[in-house]
Structures are given as C-alpha cells and as structure tokens.
Design an enzyme around this catalytic site. Sequence first.
Site, PDB file in Angstrom:
ATOM      1  N   LYS A 172      23.933  27.195  38.494  1.00  0.00           N
ATOM      2  CA  LYS A 172      25.528  27.075  37.678  1.00  0.00           C
ATOM      3  C   LYS A 172      25.123  27.048  36.215  1.00  0.00           C
ATOM      4  O   LYS A 172      24.588  26.345  35.289  1.00  0.00           O
ATOM      5  CB  LYS A 172      26.126  26.083  38.114  1.00  0.00           C
ATOM      6  N   GLY A 203      32.318  28.584  36.449  1.00  0.00           N
ATOM      7  CA  GLY A 203      32.821  27.522  36.790  1.00  0.00           C
ATOM      8  C   GLY A 203      32.529  26.511  35.501  1.00  0.00           C
ATOM      9  O   GLY A 203      31.565  26.444  34.989  1.00  0.00           O
ATOM     10  N   GLY A 205      32.063  22.486  34.584  1.00  0.00           N
ATOM     11  CA  GLY A 205      31.427  21.772  35.123  1.00  0.00           C
ATOM     12  C   GLY A 205      31.498  20.934  35.564  1.00  0.00           C
ATOM     13  O   GLY A 205      31.298  20.103  37.136  1.00  0.00           O
ATOM     14  N   PRO A 206      32.555  19.839  35.418  1.00  0.00           N
ATOM     15  CA  PRO A 206      33.215  19.149  36.878  1.00  0.00           C
ATOM     16  C   PRO A 206      33.669  19.462  37.467  1.00  0.00           C
ATOM     17  O   PRO A 206      34.122  18.303  38.409  1.00  0.00           O
ATOM     18  CB  PRO A 206      33.705  17.996  35.322  1.00  0.00           C
ATOM     19  N   VAL A 208      32.359  22.503  39.602  1.00  0.00           N
ATOM     20  CA  VAL A 208      31.605  23.405  40.561  1.00  0.00           C
ATOM     21  C   VAL A 208      30.193  23.142  40.487  1.00  0.00           C
ATOM     22  O   VAL A 208      29.835  22.331  41.674  1.00  0.00           O
ATOM     23  CB  VAL A 208      31.315  25.241  39.962  1.00  0.00           C
ATOM     24  N   GLU A 247      17.026  17.216  31.088  1.00  0.00           N
ATOM     25  CA  GLU A 247      16.480  17.619  29.800  1.00  0.00           C
ATOM     26  C   GLU A 247      17.495  17.101  28.816  1.00  0.00           C
ATOM     27  O   GLU A 247      18.500  18.458  29.286  1.00  0.00           O
ATOM     28  CB  GLU A 247      16.302  19.279  29.712  1.00  0.00           C
ATOM     29  N   CYS A 281      17.613  22.566  21.226  1.00  0.00           N
ATOM     30  CA  CYS A 281      17.510  21.216  21.526  1.00  0.00           C
ATOM     31  C   CYS A 281      16.272  20.320  20.781  1.00  0.00           C
ATOM     32  O   CYS A 281      16.230  19.321  20.466  1.00  0.00           O
ATOM     33  CB  CYS A 281      17.444  20.811  22.794  1.00  0.00           C
ATOM     34  N   GLU A 385      23.883  13.206  17.848  1.00  0.00           N
ATOM     35  CA  GLU A 385      23.585  14.523  17.629  1.00  0.00           C
ATOM     36  C   GLU A 385      24.441  15.616  17.383  1.00  0.00           C
ATOM     37  O   GLU A 385      25.617  15.557  17.635  1.00  0.00           O
ATOM     38  CB  GLU A 385      22.809  15.207  19.406  1.00  0.00           C
TER      39      GLU A 385
END
Length: 485
Positions: A172, A203, A205-206, A208, A247, A281, A385
């Site tokens: 995903k 799709g 995140g919340p 699929v 991660e 990151c 961040e």
Amino acid sequence: MLDIQNFIDGAFTHALDGESIDDYNPATAQRIATIPRSKFADVELAVTAAQSAQSTWSALTFEQRAQWLDRIADALEEKTEDIARTESMDTGKPIELARRVDAARSVSNFRFFASFGRQQTEMTFEMEDAMNYVHRTPVGTVGLITPWNLPLYLLTWKVAPALLMGNTIIAKPSEITPLTANLLAETLLELELPNGVFNLVHGLGPEVGQALLEHPKVKAISFTGGTETGRIVARTAAPMFKKLSLELGGKNATIILKDADLDNAVDGAVRAAFSNSGQVCLCGSRIFIDSSIAEQFTQRFVEKVNAIQIGDPMDERTTMGSVISPEHLLKVESYIDLAIEEGGTVLTGGTREMTGFNGPQGVGAFLRPTVVENLPHTSRCATEEIFGPMVTLHSFTTETEALEMVNSSEYGLAGSVWTTDLERGRMFSEKMDTGIVWVNTWLHRDLRTPFGGVKNSGVGREGGQWSLDFFSEMTNVCIKNPDSN
Ligand code: NAD
C-alpha cells in the site's frame, strides 16, 4: 493523465466500487493520474490472491527466489530513466536526484538482498548430547505500507527481503505518490512473477491502509511513515499479535564539534539538512555548533544554502525541487511563522521564489531552503518534525551541554557528528540516543547494517539480517544424539 489501477492476482483492476482519487505533480500543480480509492473488499481480493500463491512461492528454493530478485533488479535498471522521470513528476524532486538516489537504490535493494541472502548459512548450536539448528519459514502474507518521500526506494527495501524469504505481499504505497509502485507492478507482470505473489492496493491510509492492518490473514506489517500513524498501526496490529516493524519520524541532529573540518562540515550539514527538500527521515534539521566556531560556520553554511538551485525538477541543473504538496508547503510555512513568533531570526529563505532554473513560478509548491537561528533547542520548531526545507541552528559551549540538547528530543532516528578527532567522534556518537550516527558523513549506507530508530522514531530494525529475520519465522529444531542416552 494516467489511469492507475490496483494490481491483484497478476491483473490490473479498478477499485471494486469504482471510486478514485486524483494524483498531482506538486511542481506544476497539474493532475497527472487517478488512482483507485480501495476499501476492505479490495484488500480481501488481494489477500485471497496472496494466500493462494503462498504455497507455490514458498516452495521455490532460496536460490530460485534470489534469482527472481536479480531478474527484477535487471529489469528495473533498464527502466532507470522511466523511474527517475516518474518519481520526479510525482514528488517534485530533481530528476538528477531521482536518478542517482531513488532509481539506483531501488535496483540495489533487490541486488543486495539477492547476494546477501545467498551468503546466509544455517545457524547451528551444538550441545554435548544434541544439536540445534534454526529452520526458517515465511511469515505468510505480509502488508507493506510506505510513505511519499522516497516512494520506490522504500517500497523495494521491503519487497526484496519479503519475496526472498518466501512471503506473499500486499503493498500500500502513499496515495500522494503511487506511480512508481505501479511501475514496479508493471515490471513484475512483464517478468511473469507468479500471480498473487505481489499485490498492490492503492488508496487512503485510514481506509485501505487500515483494512490491511485489520485483516486477520495479513500476518506481518512493515510500516514506514509518520509517528502518529505509527501509533495507529501499533494500536491496531499489536493486539492481533502481528509481527510489526515501525520506521517512524525523526528530528535528527547535526553536531559540529570545534575541531571539525569546516569545509566538510558545511557541505555535509547542507546536504543533511536540505536533500530532497529536507524530506528524508534522516535529514539533520537541528544543527548544534560549538560556540567558538559558530559565527564562521553559520556564515559559510548560509552562503552554501544560498547556492542551492531551486527550480524546475526536470532541469538537470536543479538541486532542489518542490515540496510534496501545497498542503505540506503551508505546514512548513506555518513553522516559519512560528519560528518568528518564538523569537527566531530567519537568516535566509522563508519565501516561495525560485533561485535556480526555469520552473512553473508561482504555481508549484516551492519553498526556499530556510535557516533559522536564536531559537531555544526546546522550542517547537526545534523539537517537532517539520519534514521540509527548514533548519534551526543552536550553539553550545561544552560537549556535555551539546549531548543534553541532542538527547532531549523525543525522536531518536539518526544524527551526524563532525570532528577531525575520530576518537572524540566515537565517544560522542555512542552517547547519542539514536539508531544511526554518522561521523564526518551523512546517509552513507551499507545495506548490511541495522537501520531504524529508538524512542518515537520506531521499533525494530531493517537492513541485512534484520530484514531477513523480520520476514521469516524461526523454528529451533533440537535433535538429541541417540548414542548419548
Ligand atoms: P504517513 O504516516 O502520513 O503515511 C505513511 C503511509 O501510511 C501512507 O501510505 C499512508 O497512506 C498510510 N496510512 C495513513 N494512515 C493509515 C492508517 N490509519 N492505517 C494504515 N496506513 C495508514 O507518513 P507520510 O506523510 O507519507 O511520510 C512522512 C513521514 O514518514 C515522516 O514522519 C517521516 O519521518 C517518515 N519516514 C520515516 C522513515 C524511516 O525509515 N524511519 C523513512 C521515510 C519517512
């Protein structure tokens, strides 16, 4: 305009309910693709495909799967230019960077794991009256969830070891940068990877992503993304006893000790701060400088930052492109406003104009690299961040003070220390609460080493042996010597 589809059971297909989401080029604000807005039903299809491919894929020998990885690496290498252009268009990053980093590393992720895997030997533990060995089996169907900053680079970092260890995959990718994951799926189709071994669902995140986390037949989740999302991932998957690799975010320190080679340190600090528009990151977004050299360092640092060529990502001479989206641009700008409110001084940047080559001026999500000083190391800008082209500078008088400032962060992913005294560099590094420290360099990667963070930067490690361990289950077989009874 591309019509991107899911890739399930070896075939491209729209979301079952036909819904889609738009994908934009952040440098031009143009709509470049639509992708499926998949839901649980699409994940269900992908899981069924993955489960039925599992036994065939895991029945291959280790060597056969390593050969698959080599084949994928070769095929991706032939598409280097296509990958670089696609990644640049989807993320706004310079084409030169996309070619040198994103495309190259996607190839080397497969090549590395093929060769590293072949060097593995069976783990054995002899006893006086018995012998033990470790038998590895695949975890099964695994979910790989990845972010937008290094789309194919980070996806292949998970796909390669997962395939090698005999797992089937549901990937995903970020909905903001879906294009190179699609390119990978096309490549696997061309290579005729057995159907169902690699599945791709696009799709939100919340929707699929969450469906993937919740699916009981998905046995492991390897997630790279933000710390807040990581909390949701852990909250959902941990009670189901799924294997989890997290991660997460970072707020990494660059520490310039008083005996640093200033040329190297300035070059390294600029690269660490602003590579990929500060959207790595590992980026060093807090720079701590020994007060005896702070003025000199700062002047040279700002000069070097001003030489960054921000402009059209497709121009080979461009060294900084746009940020990932107009929304992200507003987020970074809100931190610049906050820095001023908090009493900081903006030494350079903070505005949207380009300093480099032709570009769609005024349309894309461009922000000049921004350097702020005079903020306490505890200020919000120096602790949260931001994940964009903005750094804060802080000075220290003793190394003990520097360490306290560095370690006061709730994050602990990476850092770099700049000094000509290597012993001092080692001593300082070992006292830092982070997963990775570079001395006199930054993002210098040996793929065999453990990669990951401590504190709010994550749980677990990727890379070399750690990836192989994550993507396999281990059975200790103990065989008693019949003569020893
Ligand atoms: P994000 O957390 O918003 O999204 C990451 C992925 O998670 C995306 O695919 C997203 O769709 C998905 N997702 C979102 N909500 C979900 C949910 N409820 N369930 C399942 N999946 C969900 O992160 P981002 O904005 O795409 O990426 C930036 C972040 O990633 C930064 O914090 C950065 O530090 C971090 N990052 C970490 C590393 C690392 O190796 N530690 C590497 C790159 C980026």
